[in-house]
Scaffold this active site. Sequence first.
Site, mmCIF file in Angstrom:
data_model
loop_
_atom_site.group_PDB
_atom_site.id
_atom_site.type_symbol
_atom_site.label_atom_id
_atom_site.label_comp_id
_atom_site.label_asym_id
_atom_site.label_seq_id
_atom_site.Cartn_x
_atom_site.Cartn_y
_atom_site.Cartn_z
ATOM 1 N N TYR A 144 -41.139 -11.247 -44.770
ATOM 2 C CA TYR A 144 -41.966 -10.248 -43.953
ATOM 3 C C TYR A 144 -42.145 -10.164 -42.439
ATOM 4 O O TYR A 144 -42.135 -10.972 -41.880
ATOM 5 C CB TYR A 144 -43.413 -10.730 -44.738
ATOM 6 C CG TYR A 144 -44.220 -11.682 -44.446
ATOM 7 C CD1 TYR A 144 -44.064 -12.605 -44.060
ATOM 8 C CD2 TYR A 144 -45.092 -11.548 -45.367
ATOM 9 C CE1 TYR A 144 -45.093 -13.435 -43.513
ATOM 10 C CE2 TYR A 144 -46.357 -13.117 -45.036
ATOM 11 C CZ TYR A 144 -45.705 -14.121 -44.330
ATOM 12 O OH TYR A 144 -46.658 -15.122 -44.371
ATOM 13 N N GLU A 145 -43.139 -8.973 -42.803
ATOM 14 C CA GLU A 145 -43.286 -9.441 -40.311
ATOM 15 C C GLU A 145 -41.260 -8.871 -39.764
ATOM 16 O O GLU A 145 -41.142 -9.280 -38.712
ATOM 17 C CB GLU A 145 -43.816 -10.420 -39.901
ATOM 18 C CG GLU A 145 -43.850 -9.622 -38.847
ATOM 19 C CD GLU A 145 -45.355 -8.715 -38.395
ATOM 20 O OE1 GLU A 145 -46.187 -8.571 -39.349
ATOM 21 O OE2 GLU A 145 -44.710 -7.728 -38.280
ATOM 22 N N GLY A 146 -40.641 -7.928 -40.732
ATOM 23 C CA GLY A 146 -38.722 -7.155 -39.833
ATOM 24 C C GLY A 146 -38.666 -9.151 -41.190
ATOM 25 O O GLY A 146 -38.648 -9.783 -40.204
#
Lengths: 599, 599
Positions: free
Chosen positions: A439-441
């Site tokens: 998550y978050e890239g």
Amino acid sequence: MQNYKSPVRDTLFVMNELLGFEKHYEKLGFEDASPEMVEAIAAEAAKFTENVLAPINAVGDEIGCKWDDGVVTTPPGFKEAYKTYCEGGWPSMTHPVVYGGQALPYSLSSSIAEWMSGANHSWAMYPGLSQGCIATIKSHGSKEQKDMFLPPLIEGRWTGTMCLTESHCGSDLGMLKTKAVPNDDGTYSLTGTKIFISAGDHDFSDNIVHIVLARLPDAPEGTRGISLFVVPKFNVNAQSEVLDRNQVTCGSIEHKMGIKASATCVINFDGAKGYLIGPPNRGLNCMFTFMNTARIGTGLEGLAGTEAAFQGALAYAKDRLQFRSPTGIVNPDGPADPIIVHPDVRRMLLTQKAFAEGNRALAIYCMQMVDLTLYSENEEEKQVAEAKLALLTPIVKAFLTETAQEATSYGMQVYGGHGYIAEWGMEQLARDTRICTMYEGTTGIQAIDLLGRKILGSNGELLNVFIKEVQDYCRSVRDKSQFNAWSNSIESHIDEWGQMTQEIAKRSASNPDEVGAASVDYLMYSGYIIVGYLWLKMAVVAQQKLDEGTTEIAFYEAKLKTAGFYFARLLSRTRSHASAIETGAENLMSMPVDYFMIE
Amino acid sequence: MQNYKSPVRDTLFVMNELLGFEKHYEKLGFEDASPEMVEAIAAEAAKFTENVLAPINAVGDEIGCKWDDGVVTTPPGFKEAYKTYCEGGWPSMTHPVVYGGQALPYSLSSSIAEWMSGANHSWAMYPGLSQGCIATIKSHGSKEQKDMFLPPLIEGRWTGTMCLTESHCGSDLGMLKTKAVPNDDGTYSLTGTKIFISAGDHDFSDNIVHIVLARLPDAPEGTRGISLFVVPKFNVNAQSEVLDRNQVTCGSIEHKMGIKASATCVINFDGAKGYLIGPPNRGLNCMFTFMNTARIGTGLEGLAGTEAAFQGALAYAKDRLQFRSPTGIVNPDGPADPIIVHPDVRRMLLTQKAFAEGNRALAIYCMQMVDLTLYSENEEEKQVAEAKLALLTPIVKAFLTETAQEATSYGMQVYGGHGYIAEWGMEQLARDTRICTMYEGTTGIQAIDLLGRKILGSNGELLNVFIKEVQDYCRSVRDKSQFNAWSNSIESHIDEWGQMTQEIAKRSASNPDEVGAASVDYLMYSGYIIVGYLWLKMAVVAQQKLDEGTTEIAFYEAKLKTAGFYFARLLSRTRSHASAIETGAENLMSMPVDYFMIE
């Protein structure tokens, strides 16, 4: 199960002894953040994480969040812990006094955030998301929007989310479809479905404020047609009073590998009332303002997993008796020796320790840069900090979370078969921490950001700013012969890093695939060097303290030994990454897609 | 979720085209294992795994095993699948005709075992454990014991377990405490508690036959005082009829990270009636007879996870649309390109593919050696096979399971956030596969077995036997200029391997910790070389097939491309391992135990 201990001493070592935070805070005008005050806050934070958050971590995993007809219930104790958190004033730490905040520096709150994640990753996500929401409104909201939303958010009475992802687009937000249609009163009606919304619904707070990416009618396609909206779960008035329910519902929650006590929601907007925030069609740019801190935050979650896994593995390695030491009995009164006598158990423990402490130094170094970008009034200093932060953010996000996979895996491995059993807590750590590289890239996205957008995109400028710092430092310790070998190793890595970057730049000019082909190895390679640089600095500081006659001999000697381990066993991983980078894109791209399938 | 496909084609490639199994079976007198028969059996096995086992894999994870007052219930469909398995004659494949078996070769049944694990790791453990039990009784049981236990076990009507671990001893079995007291009728009464007993209780069969390690009264301490017993859940008579309940109960089942449909039991023996099997106090030696096949079996579970994760990731990478290819649009009719266009996604897929196929070649190579040790009548051939197997077993166990951690992690990573969600099945694969580096001897235990017991313990003899095979092969392909670079790379690795081994031998003479300090890096280093050697061989075979005008161009071209990827990107990982090994034990052992703790 090992009780989590907040790494207070090590955090203060990095802040005060390694990175000079006393002067740093003084210079930025944070008189309230004196070393004594920082220590007092840290002690309180440690109490909260150890006594309130850690005890409900296992039950959170076991019971998880429940969804029933649109209503999410968090596991026993979670709501109460959040109440304690708010009563302690933790949500308001870094926010403006005018909105009820305490105006303390970002870095202080962020250092403590590691401990909250370490004690209870799932729980820590709820306040974490609120901070993202607050930052967005603080920076891009109108005066009315700030007045309406900030005080209850900063108090903690309301919480926030960030609604980006849709089922068909995660990394590639340009494809998002949620629509926002203007109403006559200046508000908007939002319609669409968002997925993977952490803290999207729960029972902590009176209201939930969603920051939502959506498209205005006739917005251009792709990323240039995305706008940002504030959409509360319950409508509110200008006095921040909660009114009727808005058309926002939680359709379901995901069944996940870990962070089971964090509600990951499908959120449906069915003509929900929202407020445009920031300029139309510039939503992604507004969002990107917080990319750095959000990504550092995810890096911290990885670090937290590494630290907690180290603590758990260490406790077991000292306690578990199995076989005798190869060099002779060390526990003659017991039936066997503790497994920490075995070299391979130590290899795992030292790997965890070296990553925990080295990565913490990197994370807090980045926080210091964030402080400068937020609070410095010296334009040049600010620009340098921004440049370093741009370079380091994808590294801190990906390197801290990738190494956390290894560290939490060792957490289980040191326990042998027992590591696989829930009651020891090590497998939960591995499952919870697993999300951090996604998550978050994802790591792949961070790597492209680093190599493509940041380094090649700046023609190497960003790299050079950082390289200069490292080279200057290495030169400054050349006279300390004890550290020559390590310093030379960092310097020669720095040379190789530069050459390698030029080589990739050259190749990618004729083949754009060369960037992606090198990217993840390049990011990991960079991470090992940067953390190596920080280990060198930590060793120099530790030696200085020992020379000055410190009484904390074990603490500083351990720094020297762990640095030695890092330079011997971990920095050399650059060899494989460098070698993989050299091979280029052809070995990845020349296979036709159809050839991949076995049948 | 991607449906699991048994890798039939690739398995047959390794058996028939790479390793000459047609002649191998002929030579060993397995007339029934003709290529046509092997293919027919493989086709049936693929049907069973894909249609019966794969469909109940997710539900098995979701519901898991239930324990209620000593009775274990397996998830829906598990019992029925076992019935189908028995009806298909699968349990009896490799066993003597006299006991109802089909006398087919070990390697054939073992190749198929990979697919069963790939479709449903948890389910496959039940019959897997039975095979261990059967092998023990077959080799060490008396005529009466064989007559009593083998027919129903081989039929599948009864199942078996292996009861080794106790709560205070896993790796170090010398400490075990379970007692066996002789009765007047020649049987024994066993008392003690065993933990981590896979398939220890369930609802598949009429009876469960436990193989139990225990101590006779006045047995010497340590590993030389351990004897082996057969202890059935229900007492039986000489006609293999099930009588009254024996004093064997399942006290509880473990809550684990994965393989939730595999019942991991605490088994209490409270004066349970058992039969001594093999000579007194030689139980551990008897057990070690099957260490090789048990460990190859665990390696296969790792391989199975790698293959399944590759299949899942590949399907998603071809399907998921996100961004455009860096080199230009490939899917102009869609909103974005499939993510398989991105070099880093391909890096992950090719890593999985190269491990799946390379590791499969290694596993089947080991099975061929097992066949020779079991069935060859040529004493020299048998000895060489035993030597190679002794060397390769810890490698196949640890290397196949360690690389499986990476491969199953990539399975999730390719999916991004979706990889973390249960419904896609990728996170279950990662959780299920995680156990493989821990049970059946941790990676650390395998590494000490390889470097300490096998290589240094044989003064390098075992290594030399294998090195000779590789060198001879490399010499034989020297004239094929296309493969020169790869063959040279293997040859120079082989040289380095030998030198490195001598260096460790020298250092360990004065410091026994040097073995453990090098061991895991040494094992991984060895694994990369050996799999590299097999990739070279596979590439040579593939080129030959292409030269001969095969119609399966994609299959063989893919072999060449994947070999190219392996030599470019994976073999170079030896650099970091070699570098870590060189640093020796000092950086691990010089830190006092007290220095590890943060506070």
